[in-house]
Every structure is written in structure tokens, then in C-alpha cells.
Design a protein around this motif. Structure first.
Motif, PDB file in Angstrom:
ATOM      1  N   GLY A 135       0.809  -1.213   0.000  1.00 25.41           N
ATOM      2  CA  GLY A 135       0.000   0.000   0.000  1.00 25.41           C
ATOM      3  C   GLY A 135       0.842   1.262   0.000  1.00 25.41           C
ATOM      4  O   GLY A 135       0.566   2.206  -0.755  1.00 25.41           O
TER       5      GLY A 135
ATOM      6  N   ILE B 152     -10.302  -3.091  -1.472  1.00 26.77           N
ATOM      7  CA  ILE B 152      -9.678  -1.885  -2.024  1.00 26.77           C
ATOM      8  C   ILE B 152     -10.790  -0.965  -2.493  1.00 26.77           C
ATOM      9  O   ILE B 152     -11.663  -1.370  -3.263  1.00 26.77           O
ATOM     10  CB  ILE B 152      -8.738  -2.210  -3.199  1.00 26.77           C
ATOM     11  CG1 ILE B 152      -7.625  -3.155  -2.763  1.00 26.77           C
ATOM     12  CG2 ILE B 152      -8.137  -0.934  -3.788  1.00 26.77           C
ATOM     13  CD1 ILE B 152      -6.718  -3.588  -3.899  1.00 26.77           C
TER      14      ILE B 152
ATOM     15  N   SER C 278     -11.009   2.685  -4.314  1.00 23.76           N
ATOM     16  CA  SER C 278     -10.194   3.713  -4.958  1.00 23.76           C
ATOM     17  C   SER C 278     -11.064   4.637  -5.790  1.00 23.76           C
ATOM     18  O   SER C 278     -11.992   4.182  -6.475  1.00 23.76           O
ATOM     19  CB  SER C 278      -9.126   3.056  -5.849  1.00 23.76           C
ATOM     20  OG  SER C 278      -8.230   4.021  -6.361  1.00 23.76           O
TER      21      SER C 278
ATOM     22  N   THR D  87      -7.207   6.388  -2.238  1.00 26.49           N
ATOM     23  CA  THR D  87      -7.339   4.934  -2.199  1.00 26.49           C
ATOM     24  C   THR D  87      -7.262   4.452  -0.765  1.00 26.49           C
ATOM     25  O   THR D  87      -6.465   4.964   0.030  1.00 26.49           O
ATOM     26  CB  THR D  87      -6.228   4.259  -3.027  1.00 26.49           C
ATOM     27  OG1 THR D  87      -6.311   4.707  -4.378  1.00 26.49           O
ATOM     28  CG2 THR D  87      -6.352   2.742  -2.988  1.00 26.49           C
TER      29      THR D  87
ATOM     30  N   LEU E  88      -6.834   0.820   1.287  1.00 24.39           N
ATOM     31  CA  LEU E  88      -6.568  -0.624   1.282  1.00 24.39           C
ATOM     32  C   LEU E  88      -6.811  -1.148   2.687  1.00 24.39           C
ATOM     33  O   LEU E  88      -6.223  -0.642   3.649  1.00 24.39           O
ATOM     34  CB  LEU E  88      -5.119  -0.895   0.852  1.00 24.39           C
ATOM     35  CG  LEU E  88      -4.600  -2.327   1.066  1.00 24.39           C
ATOM     36  CD1 LEU E  88      -5.332  -3.309   0.162  1.00 24.39           C
ATOM     37  CD2 LEU E  88      -3.092  -2.403   0.828  1.00 24.39           C
TER      38      LEU E  88
END
Length: 320
Positions: A245, A305, A307, A312, A314
Motif C-alpha cells: 500500500g 480496495i 479507490s 485509495t 486498502l
């Protein structure tokens, strides 16, 4: 010479040719045998036919051999039907044919089972080799690839700040040197413990993540780390997830703010890496995220995830 390569020669002869050859030999033996005892050898005719032509032809030949013997008795032995020795010979011959067919069926099934077993073993070996290749590729990407990316990031920072901030540039070079040393250490550790499942856990996830954040942060990029709960044991999968990440956020997203959060509870551990970068299309995951999903799956965890153009997130959860 024949004794040495005989099996290979016989193995190259077609089954039908072997059957014909065997039948001719049996007829030759019966022709020169005046006692008539050699007729018992004809039980081998359906036995050989089973391997050459299959069960249907073999059973037909077995019935034919029994019928032929009964016909021979009828032609040459008057009133054989009331003579015990001939009836006994016919019954014993029929029993021999049945036993020969049963033995042939067992031999064929064993050969088929052996062939299937060899095929299964070959598939297992192929799958094991593919799994080991994937594991090594994942380790190279997650370890060596991450550190090389970190070295590239720090050297770019050092070049950009060389004239504006000599101290920051020197610090970036120092961080790049740290990443290079870590790369060498992990390569040596991998060589020492090469083998499935031999990768070592970090000494402590909290310490390892703090060290990672310290050497990736700085300059115009701010990376924060928050830990909550009690760490029961180090979790390599979460460390690799943080590496992936952070590397993606630093290398590709253009993020200026990156947050790393780790929470422990009685069920397991949860990691979240969030950035304010430009995001990416989650349908186009690279090898790193694909390998991370495999790691999480093997650890019986979960991965998500989210985004968008605003950043984003994670998230990885791993049970104890």
C-alpha cells in the motif's frame, strides 16, 4: 544382449501382434503334444486377447474355446457326456478360462490405476512447482521489489532537494542506503531458509511498520502511523500489505497524505492504508496486489480496495 533390451523390444510390439504370436505358439505346442495335456494352455488365448482387444473379445474367445473343446470331444470321443473324466476336463477348462479372464481384468485395472496415479503425481508435481514459482515471485516482488522502489523514491527525493534542502537530500540518501541494506539482509535470510513456508515474521509489526514509515516519509509527503490494541504476535501478511500500500501510494498516486492504521482485538488484526492520491482502476490490479490477495487468502483473511479520484483505501484483516 537380448536379455538386456528384451523388455523394451517387446514393449514396442503391438498388442494384436503379440496375441497372434502367442496363439500360434500355443497351437504349435498342442500339435506336437500327443498326451493332450497341452490343451489346458488354451486358457491363455482369452487371457492374451483381453490385453490386445478388450474384455468383449476376450469373453467371446473364452466361450469359443470352451465350445471348441466340447465339439472336439463330440467328434472324437463317443458318449463323452456320460464319462466323468471328460466332463471334469471340460468343467476345469471352463473354470480356467474364467480365472484367466478375471486375472486379466485385475491386471488391466491395476495398469489403468497405475497410469492414473502417475498422471496424478505428475499434476501434483506440476502444481507444486507452479505454487513454489508463484511464492518466489511474490517474495521477490514484495521484498526486493519494494526496497528497490523505496530506493528509487528516496534517490528521486535526494535529486530534487539537492540544491534546495541539502539536509533533506542527505537524509533521503541515508534512507535509500537503509533500504539497500534491508534488501541485502532479506536476500541473505531468504537464501538461508529457502523453502516453502520458510519466510520469517518481522521481529514486531509495530516496530517494523514504524521503521518503514520513517524511511518512506519526509519531504512533501506525510505518512502517519496509528496502532491500537495489544499485539499478540507479528504478522508478516500485514507487513507485506503495508509495504504494498505504501509503495503504490508513494510511487504511483502522487499522494501527499498517507495514513497507516493497525488495530488488534480478540479476533485478529486489521490494517488500513489510506492516501489522498489520484486513485486507480481496481480492475487493473498489478502483480503486487494480486500476490497480496493470495497471501491474505492463505492466511484465511479478507482484503478490500476502495479507490477513487480522491484517494485509495486498502483494508486487510487477518484472524489469529
Amino acid at each position: 544382449m537380448i536379455a538386456l533390451d528384451g523388455p523394451e523390444r517387446w514393449g514396442r510390439i503391438a498388442p494384436g501382434a503379440l496375441f497372434v504370436l502367442g496363439a500360434l505358439l500355443l497351437c504349435a505346442v498342442a500339435a506336437v503334444d500327443e498326451s493332450g495335456l497341452s490343451r489346458v494352455l488354451f486358457v491363455l488365448v482369452p487371457f492374451l486377447a483381453f490385453f490386445a482387444y478388450g474384455s468383449t473379445v476376450a469373453i467371446g474367445l473364452g466361450v469359443g474355446c470352451v465350445a471348441e473343446l466340447a465339439g472336439a470331444f463330440t467328434l472324437w470321443v463317443p458318449h463323452w457326456q456320460v464319462r466323468a473324466e471328460y466332463i471334469s476336463d471340460l468343467l476345469m477348462f471352463a473354470l480356467g478360462v474364467v480365472l484367466a479372464l478375471a486375472m486379466a481384468a485385475v491386471a488391466v485395472r491395476e495398469r489403468q490405476a497405475l497410469t492414473r496415479l502417475e498422471g496424478t503425481l505428475a499434476q501434483v508435481a506440476e502444481l507444486s512447482a507452479a505454487r513454489e514459482r508463484n511464492r518466489l515471485a511474490r517474495e521477490i516482488h514484495d521484498s526486493l521489489g519494494h526496497h528497490l522502489s523505496a530506493i528509487g523514491i528516496q534517490l528521486e527525493k535526494a535529486e530534487a532537494f539537492a540544491s534546495l534542502d541539502p539536509r533533506g537530500s542527505a537524509q533521503a540518501v541515508s534512507h535509500a542506503r537503509w533500504s539497500a541494506n534491508r534488501t541485502l539482509d532479506e536476500v541473505r535470510a531468504s537464501v538461508r531458509t529457502l523453502g516453502p513456508g520458510s519466510e520469517s515474521e518481522p521481529a514486531g509489526l509495530s516496530w517494523a511498520l514504524a521503521d518503514l514509515v520513517h524511511h518512506l516519509g519526509g519531504g512533501s509527503r506525510r505518512i502517519s502511523l496509528a496502532m491500537s490494541g495489544v499485539e499478540r504476535r507479528p504478522l508478516l501478511v500485514l507487513y507485506r500489505a503495508a509495504q504494498e500500500g505504501l509503495t503504490n501510494a508513494c510511487r504511483h498516486s502522487g499522494a501527499t497524505e498517507i495514513g497507516v492504521e493497525v488495530a488488534y482485538d480478540e479476533r485478529g488484526a486489521r490494517l488500513k492504508v489510506a492516501d489522498n492520491g489520484t486513485g486507480f482502476d481496481t480492475a487493473d490490479e498489478g502483480f503486487g496486489l494480486t500476490g497480496l490477495r493470495e497471501r491474505v487468502r492463505l492466511a484465511e483473511g479478507s482484503m478490500a480496495i476502495d479507490s477513487s479520484a480522491h484517494g485509495t483505501v486498502l483494508t486487510v484483516g487477518v484472524p489469529w
